[in-house]
Enzyme design. Structure first.
Site, PDB file in Angstrom:
ATOM      1  N   CYS A 287       0.849  -1.187   0.000  1.00  0.00           N
ATOM      2  CA  CYS A 287       0.000   0.000   0.000  1.00  0.00           C
ATOM      3  C   CYS A 287       0.889   1.242   0.000  1.00  0.00           C
ATOM      4  O   CYS A 287       2.047   1.196   0.386  1.00  0.00           O
ATOM      5  CB  CYS A 287      -0.932   0.078   1.194  1.00  0.00           C
ATOM      6  SG  CYS A 287      -1.862  -1.404   1.480  1.00  0.00           S
TER       7      CYS A 287
ATOM      8  N   ARG B 193       2.545   0.598  -5.541  1.00  0.00           N
ATOM      9  CA  ARG B 193       2.587  -0.193  -4.309  1.00  0.00           C
ATOM     10  C   ARG B 193       1.289  -0.940  -4.049  1.00  0.00           C
ATOM     11  O   ARG B 193       1.216  -1.793  -3.167  1.00  0.00           O
ATOM     12  CB  ARG B 193       2.872   0.717  -3.112  1.00  0.00           C
ATOM     13  CG  ARG B 193       4.223   1.372  -3.149  1.00  0.00           C
ATOM     14  CD  ARG B 193       4.381   2.275  -1.955  1.00  0.00           C
ATOM     15  NE  ARG B 193       4.488   1.532  -0.736  1.00  0.00           N
ATOM     16  CZ  ARG B 193       5.633   1.234  -0.131  1.00  0.00           C
ATOM     17  NH1 ARG B 193       6.762   1.609  -0.662  1.00  0.00           N
ATOM     18  NH2 ARG B 193       5.649   0.566   0.989  1.00  0.00           N
TER      19      ARG B 193
ATOM     20  N   LYS C 120       8.416 -13.104 -15.685  1.00  0.00           N
ATOM     21  CA  LYS C 120       8.057 -11.833 -16.331  1.00  0.00           C
ATOM     22  C   LYS C 120       6.769 -12.012 -17.120  1.00  0.00           C
ATOM     23  O   LYS C 120       5.862 -11.201 -17.030  1.00  0.00           O
ATOM     24  CB  LYS C 120       9.138 -11.342 -17.291  1.00  0.00           C
ATOM     25  CG  LYS C 120      10.351 -10.686 -16.713  1.00  0.00           C
ATOM     26  CD  LYS C 120      10.158  -9.283 -16.188  1.00  0.00           C
ATOM     27  CE  LYS C 120       9.696  -9.277 -14.776  1.00  0.00           C
ATOM     28  NZ  LYS C 120      10.616  -9.426 -13.709  1.00  0.00           N
TER      29      LYS C 120
ATOM     30  N   LYS D 198       4.560  -3.636  -6.074  1.00  0.00           N
ATOM     31  CA  LYS D 198       6.003  -3.476  -6.264  1.00  0.00           C
ATOM     32  C   LYS D 198       6.763  -3.839  -4.995  1.00  0.00           C
ATOM     33  O   LYS D 198       7.804  -4.467  -5.032  1.00  0.00           O
ATOM     34  CB  LYS D 198       6.269  -2.011  -6.625  1.00  0.00           C
ATOM     35  CG  LYS D 198       7.699  -1.693  -6.901  1.00  0.00           C
ATOM     36  CD  LYS D 198       8.019  -2.016  -8.326  1.00  0.00           C
ATOM     37  CE  LYS D 198       9.489  -1.945  -8.629  1.00  0.00           C
ATOM     38  NZ  LYS D 198       9.858  -2.979  -9.606  1.00  0.00           N
TER      39      LYS D 198
ATOM     40  N   GLU E 247      13.296 -16.445 -14.816  1.00  0.00           N
ATOM     41  CA  GLU E 247      12.913 -15.033 -14.824  1.00  0.00           C
ATOM     42  C   GLU E 247      12.047 -14.713 -16.045  1.00  0.00           C
ATOM     43  O   GLU E 247      11.076 -13.948 -15.953  1.00  0.00           O
ATOM     44  CB  GLU E 247      14.179 -14.160 -14.794  1.00  0.00           C
ATOM     45  CG  GLU E 247      13.959 -12.669 -14.939  1.00  0.00           C
ATOM     46  CD  GLU E 247      13.175 -12.013 -13.794  1.00  0.00           C
ATOM     47  OE1 GLU E 247      12.852 -12.684 -12.797  1.00  0.00           O
ATOM     48  OE2 GLU E 247      12.867 -10.815 -13.925  1.00  0.00           O
TER      49      GLU E 247
ATOM     50  N   GLU F 153       3.678 -12.558 -14.845  1.00  0.00           N
ATOM     51  CA  GLU F 153       3.347 -11.354 -14.069  1.00  0.00           C
ATOM     52  C   GLU F 153       2.522 -10.356 -14.868  1.00  0.00           C
ATOM     53  O   GLU F 153       1.552  -9.812 -14.362  1.00  0.00           O
ATOM     54  CB  GLU F 153       4.646 -10.628 -13.659  1.00  0.00           C
ATOM     55  CG  GLU F 153       5.309 -11.131 -12.416  1.00  0.00           C
ATOM     56  CD  GLU F 153       6.559 -10.315 -12.080  1.00  0.00           C
ATOM     57  OE1 GLU F 153       6.715  -9.965 -10.916  1.00  0.00           O
ATOM     58  OE2 GLU F 153       7.376 -10.022 -12.986  1.00  0.00           O
TER      59      GLU F 153
ATOM     60  N   ASN G 223      -0.442   1.055   6.612  1.00  0.00           N
ATOM     61  CA  ASN G 223       0.292   0.123   5.776  1.00  0.00           C
ATOM     62  C   ASN G 223       0.847  -0.945   6.730  1.00  0.00           C
ATOM     63  O   ASN G 223       1.522  -0.600   7.698  1.00  0.00           O
ATOM     64  CB  ASN G 223       1.429   0.918   5.108  1.00  0.00           C
ATOM     65  CG  ASN G 223       2.137   0.125   4.049  1.00  0.00           C
ATOM     66  OD1 ASN G 223       1.779  -1.017   3.793  1.00  0.00           O
ATOM     67  ND2 ASN G 223       3.144   0.727   3.448  1.00  0.00           N
ATOM     68  N   GLY G 224       0.536  -2.206   6.496  1.00  0.00           N
ATOM     69  CA  GLY G 224       1.007  -3.260   7.414  1.00  0.00           C
ATOM     70  C   GLY G 224      -0.159  -4.173   7.781  1.00  0.00           C
ATOM     71  O   GLY G 224      -1.196  -4.168   7.120  1.00  0.00           O
TER      72      GLY G 224
ATOM     73  N   TRP H 107      -3.463  -2.254  -1.411  1.00  0.00           N
ATOM     74  CA  TRP H 107      -3.275  -3.611  -1.928  1.00  0.00           C
ATOM     75  C   TRP H 107      -3.888  -4.518  -0.868  1.00  0.00           C
ATOM     76  O   TRP H 107      -3.342  -4.648   0.230  1.00  0.00           O
ATOM     77  CB  TRP H 107      -1.793  -3.892  -2.097  1.00  0.00           C
ATOM     78  CG  TRP H 107      -1.483  -5.204  -2.763  1.00  0.00           C
ATOM     79  CD1 TRP H 107      -1.460  -5.451  -4.096  1.00  0.00           C
ATOM     80  CD2 TRP H 107      -1.108  -6.418  -2.126  1.00  0.00           C
ATOM     81  NE1 TRP H 107      -1.102  -6.747  -4.325  1.00  0.00           N
ATOM     82  CE2 TRP H 107      -0.884  -7.366  -3.137  1.00  0.00           C
ATOM     83  CE3 TRP H 107      -0.948  -6.821  -0.795  1.00  0.00           C
ATOM     84  CZ2 TRP H 107      -0.507  -8.680  -2.861  1.00  0.00           C
ATOM     85  CZ3 TRP H 107      -0.577  -8.125  -0.525  1.00  0.00           C
ATOM     86  CH2 TRP H 107      -0.362  -9.038  -1.560  1.00  0.00           C
TER      87      TRP H 107
ATOM     88  N   HIS I  94      12.094 -34.861 -17.608  1.00  0.00           N
ATOM     89  CA  HIS I  94      11.560 -35.474 -16.382  1.00  0.00           C
ATOM     90  C   HIS I  94      10.153 -34.984 -16.057  1.00  0.00           C
ATOM     91  O   HIS I  94       9.741 -35.010 -14.900  1.00  0.00           O
ATOM     92  CB  HIS I  94      12.497 -35.190 -15.207  1.00  0.00           C
ATOM     93  CG  HIS I  94      13.869 -35.740 -15.420  1.00  0.00           C
ATOM     94  ND1 HIS I  94      14.131 -37.082 -15.531  1.00  0.00           N
ATOM     95  CD2 HIS I  94      15.066 -35.118 -15.600  1.00  0.00           C
ATOM     96  CE1 HIS I  94      15.414 -37.262 -15.742  1.00  0.00           C
ATOM     97  NE2 HIS I  94      16.005 -36.079 -15.790  1.00  0.00           N
TER      98      HIS I  94
HETATM   99  C1  G6P Z   1       7.369  -8.300  -5.445  1.00  0.00           C
HETATM  100  C2  G6P Z   1       7.537  -7.674  -6.810  1.00  0.00           C
HETATM  101  C3  G6P Z   1       8.636  -8.405  -7.569  1.00  0.00           C
HETATM  102  C4  G6P Z   1       9.917  -8.417  -6.756  1.00  0.00           C
HETATM  103  C5  G6P Z   1       9.708  -9.020  -5.363  1.00  0.00           C
HETATM  104  C6  G6P Z   1      10.920  -8.828  -4.471  1.00  0.00           C
HETATM  105  O1  G6P Z   1       6.800  -9.553  -5.559  1.00  0.00           O
HETATM  106  O2  G6P Z   1       6.323  -7.719  -7.537  1.00  0.00           O
HETATM  107  O3  G6P Z   1       8.861  -7.754  -8.799  1.00  0.00           O
HETATM  108  O4  G6P Z   1      10.894  -9.148  -7.430  1.00  0.00           O
HETATM  109  O5  G6P Z   1       8.609  -8.372  -4.729  1.00  0.00           O
HETATM  110  O6  G6P Z   1      11.082  -7.460  -4.238  1.00  0.00           O
HETATM  111  P1  G6P Z   1      12.408  -6.772  -3.744  1.00  0.00           P
HETATM  112  O7  G6P Z   1      12.035  -5.313  -3.635  1.00  0.00           O
HETATM  113  O8  G6P Z   1      12.742  -7.354  -2.413  1.00  0.00           O
HETATM  114  O9  G6P Z   1      13.452  -7.017  -4.752  1.00  0.00           O
END
Ligand code: G6P
Length: 609
Positions: free
Chosen positions: A2, A27, A486, A604, A482, A489, A99-100, A73, A505
């Site tokens: 948030c 956020r 990507k 994020k 990754e 996501e 937030n929390g 969020w 496998h």
């Molecule tokens: C969230 C984001 C990801 C990120 C992960 C770790 O899930 O959506 O994109 O890789 O957090 O975040 P950090 O800020 O610790 O790299």
């Protein structure tokens, strides 16, 4: 998670709050709202949906100069107007953004209900404002202190009451920063919301509470002891956090990779001695290295993929065993670390709750800790024993791109730094690596320009696919993971990443004409093996998209599509393959019309467990 922002000063508050929320939307963005004082009344306006919808509901010219706002969020309760923040007590005296997570909210709620305090939402945050209201006898800060003493959980909160021009701010576990202007104050969950107004900031630590009014501010601990805090100066500019003509932040950030690599290297390489200078790694001396038995790297999401690549380079060059763990798993399994273990945490935001908790666990066990962090002054950056800032600049797109690249650059700098201290990497090798790293910006620039059209063609052909498989080997296997991450996501297409040899496998059962397989197949030791895997896919009617080394014409015979990357040292190929992965995900998602910078359900900075 948030985003929160508050303002007290002389300007009209609503444009500042809306602007701040727009910058914080990354956020969390399922609902949002504002509370402000107007003619001694507390007005709250909320909406389920994005900040621009909230803006429509407000008269930005309203004569109010104090308020708080939030973009959410969801954790407790579905995204809805009633569950969104700010929350007020049932008599509308006090308003709060939070937030929390309040873990004991259910028992607190039951208690408050016996005192005839009623609730409208399903949230834990509304319980907190109810509790503050319960303790409120005219002194807001005192009421907040009493309330938070009853709370189990985490919070970054801003609290406003209808009776006074003051905002109370408190932090335990969720970041809050206070921006100081001329006779005006900005409070936010991170600096991107306030950077255009002031560069002077104070980061609140856990266990600190601030009271802000027209006379100024003061900060105490939760026992009311005054704390003197230094004012920091921000170095990020507004320009760095705007889109600059790109359709999405993600695309801008993909292109920026060529620039941010230069930033990460700037001033850290001494070309005369071919050595690396890292001011933040003071404790790594020879005696420490001699005792060092292992390195544990902890991270989440994309940062975890960087950790996996890092294992390859640390073990190869430094000969120190490396374990990589999800931060969220590490903290709950009584991990075996001690003073002879170096724990490296990687985090773009520096606020990820799981990574932070894992770091604290490692510190409890006396491990030395090193942070590879992007956000300067973030909680992880402040709590590690030492660290390397990744210098990727603000990353706004939720899907991480340039941050990964610079995490990996930082890891290389770490390897070179330790390698020169313990004489494990010869001066010639150092020279070679430094030269190669320095050439990456130019190569990536060319690569993006040369591959965009082919990637767009692939995107057009596969935008309706339901599944994707990403395969790579060795140091590029994490890049396959990754690539899959990507894609899922931001396009919501199901994708799996695997080490290519593992395909036989299990995943091979999925291969048919509807399953595009993205192979990372650079010319290297495993080349022939990956070629065999490609043949296995072709033999089963699968579709092959190969990311291959320039000049490899043979690959054309067994691939449906080929994207070429430069022929460079194998250890550096992850940088090049990564960019292609990002472009594929981006262009598929763009064609599908997805909200690329704010994918559904994601955020994020994940500051909840
Ligand atoms: C969230 C984001 C990801 C990120 C992960 C770790 O899930 O959506 O994109 O890789 O957090 O975040 P950090 O800020 O610790 O790299």
């Amino acid at each position: 998670m948030c985003g929160i922002i508050g303002y007290l000063g002389r300007r009209k508050v609503l444009p500042i709050l809306i602007n701040g929320l727009l910058r914080l939307e990354y956020r969390g963005y399922d609902s949002c709202g504002v509370s402000f004082l107007y003619n001694d009344d507390l007005i709250t306006v909320k909406t389920k949906g994005k900040v621009l919808e909230l803006k429509e509901k407000l008269d930005l010219l309203t004569e109010s100069t104090i308020g708080i706002a939030h973009t959410r969020w969801a954790t407790h309760g579905i995204p809805s107007e009633v569950n969104s923040h700010p929350h007020t007590d049932f008599l509308n005296n006090i308003s709060l953004v939070h937030n929390g997570i309040i873990e004991n909210y259910e028992s607190l709620k039951k208690f408050l209900q016996t005192k005839n305090i009623t609730f409208r939402s399903d949230t834990d945050s509304e319980v907190l404002v109810g509790l503050i209201f319960y303790f409120y006898k005219g002194d807001l800060k005192e009421a907040v202190l009493k309330a938070i003493s009853q709370v189990v959980g985490t919070f970054g909160i801003l609290v406003l009451s209808k009776n006074k021009r003051e905002i109370v701010v408190a932090r335990k576990g969720s970041p809050v920063v206070l921006g100081i202007g001329e006779d005006e104050y900005f409070i936010a969950s991170d600096t991107s919301a306030i950077i255009e107004y002031t560069k002077d900031v104070i980061y609140l630590n856990d266990g600190e509470i601030a009271l802000i009014n027209d006379q100024g501010y003061y900060i105490t601990d939760f026992n009311n002891e005054i704390i003197d805090k230094d004012i920091d100066t921000l170095s990020v500019t507004l320009d760095q956090i705007e889109k600059q003509g790109y359709k999405h932040f993600m695309l801008k950030e993909i292109y920026e990779q060529k620039d941010v690599i230069k930033n990460a290297l700037a001033g850290r390489i001494d070309l005369k001695s071919n050595s690396v200078i890292l001011g933040g790694l003071d404790f790594i001396n020879f005696e420490y290295l001699e005792k060092l038995k292992r390195i544990v790297i902890l991270a989440c999401g994309t940062s975890w993929h960087c950790a996996l690549v890092s294992k390859f380079i640390i073990e190869k060059y430094l000969k120190i065993p490396v374990e990589v763990d999800y931060a969220s798993e590490f903290r709950y399994r009584d991990p075996l670390v001690d003073q002879d273990t170096l724990v490296i945490v990687i985090s773009q935001s520096g606020e990820t709750a799981d990574t932070l908790a894992a770091l604290r666990e490692a510190k409890e066990k006396n491990a030395k800790t090193l942070g590879i962090v992007n956000v300067v002054g973030s909680t992880i950056a402040r709590e590690v024993s030492c660290g390397i800032y990744t210098r990727a600049g603000p990353e706004i797109g939720v899907a991480s791109t340039k941050a990964f690249t610079n995490q990996l650059i930082s890891m290389w700098l770490f390897v070179l730094y330790v390698g020169q201290k313990n004489n494990l990497i010869s001066i010639e090798d150092r020279l070679k690596i430094i030269k190669n790293l320095s050439s990456l910006p130019e190569i990536i620039f060319e690569e993006i320009n040369n591959s965009v059209e082919e990637v767009k063609k692939i995107a057009e052909n596969f935008k309706n696919s339901k599944n994707f498989l990403y395969l790579g080997r060795g140091i590029n296997y994490p890049i396959a993971l990754e690539g899959a991450l990507k894609l899922k996501e931001i396009s919501y297409i199901h994708a799996e990443g695997y080490p290519a040899a593992e395909m036989k496998h299990g995943p091979i059962a999925l291969i048919d004409k509807d399953m595009p397989c993205v192979f990372i197949v650079n010319k290297n030791n495993n080349y022939e093996k990956v070629i065999s895997n490609i043949n296995e896919v072709k033999a089963r009617g699968g579709v092959v998209i190969s990311i291959a080394t320039k000049g490899d014409v043979d690959i054309l015979k067994i691939s449906d599509y080929v994207i070429y990357v430069e022929d460079i040292d194998n250890d550096l190929t992850p940088f090049l393959n990564l960019v292609i992965m990002q472009l594929i995900a981006y262009f598929i998602s763009d064609l599908k019309g997805c909200e690329i910078d704010k994918p559904r359900n994601l955020a994020k900075s994940v500051t909840v467990e």
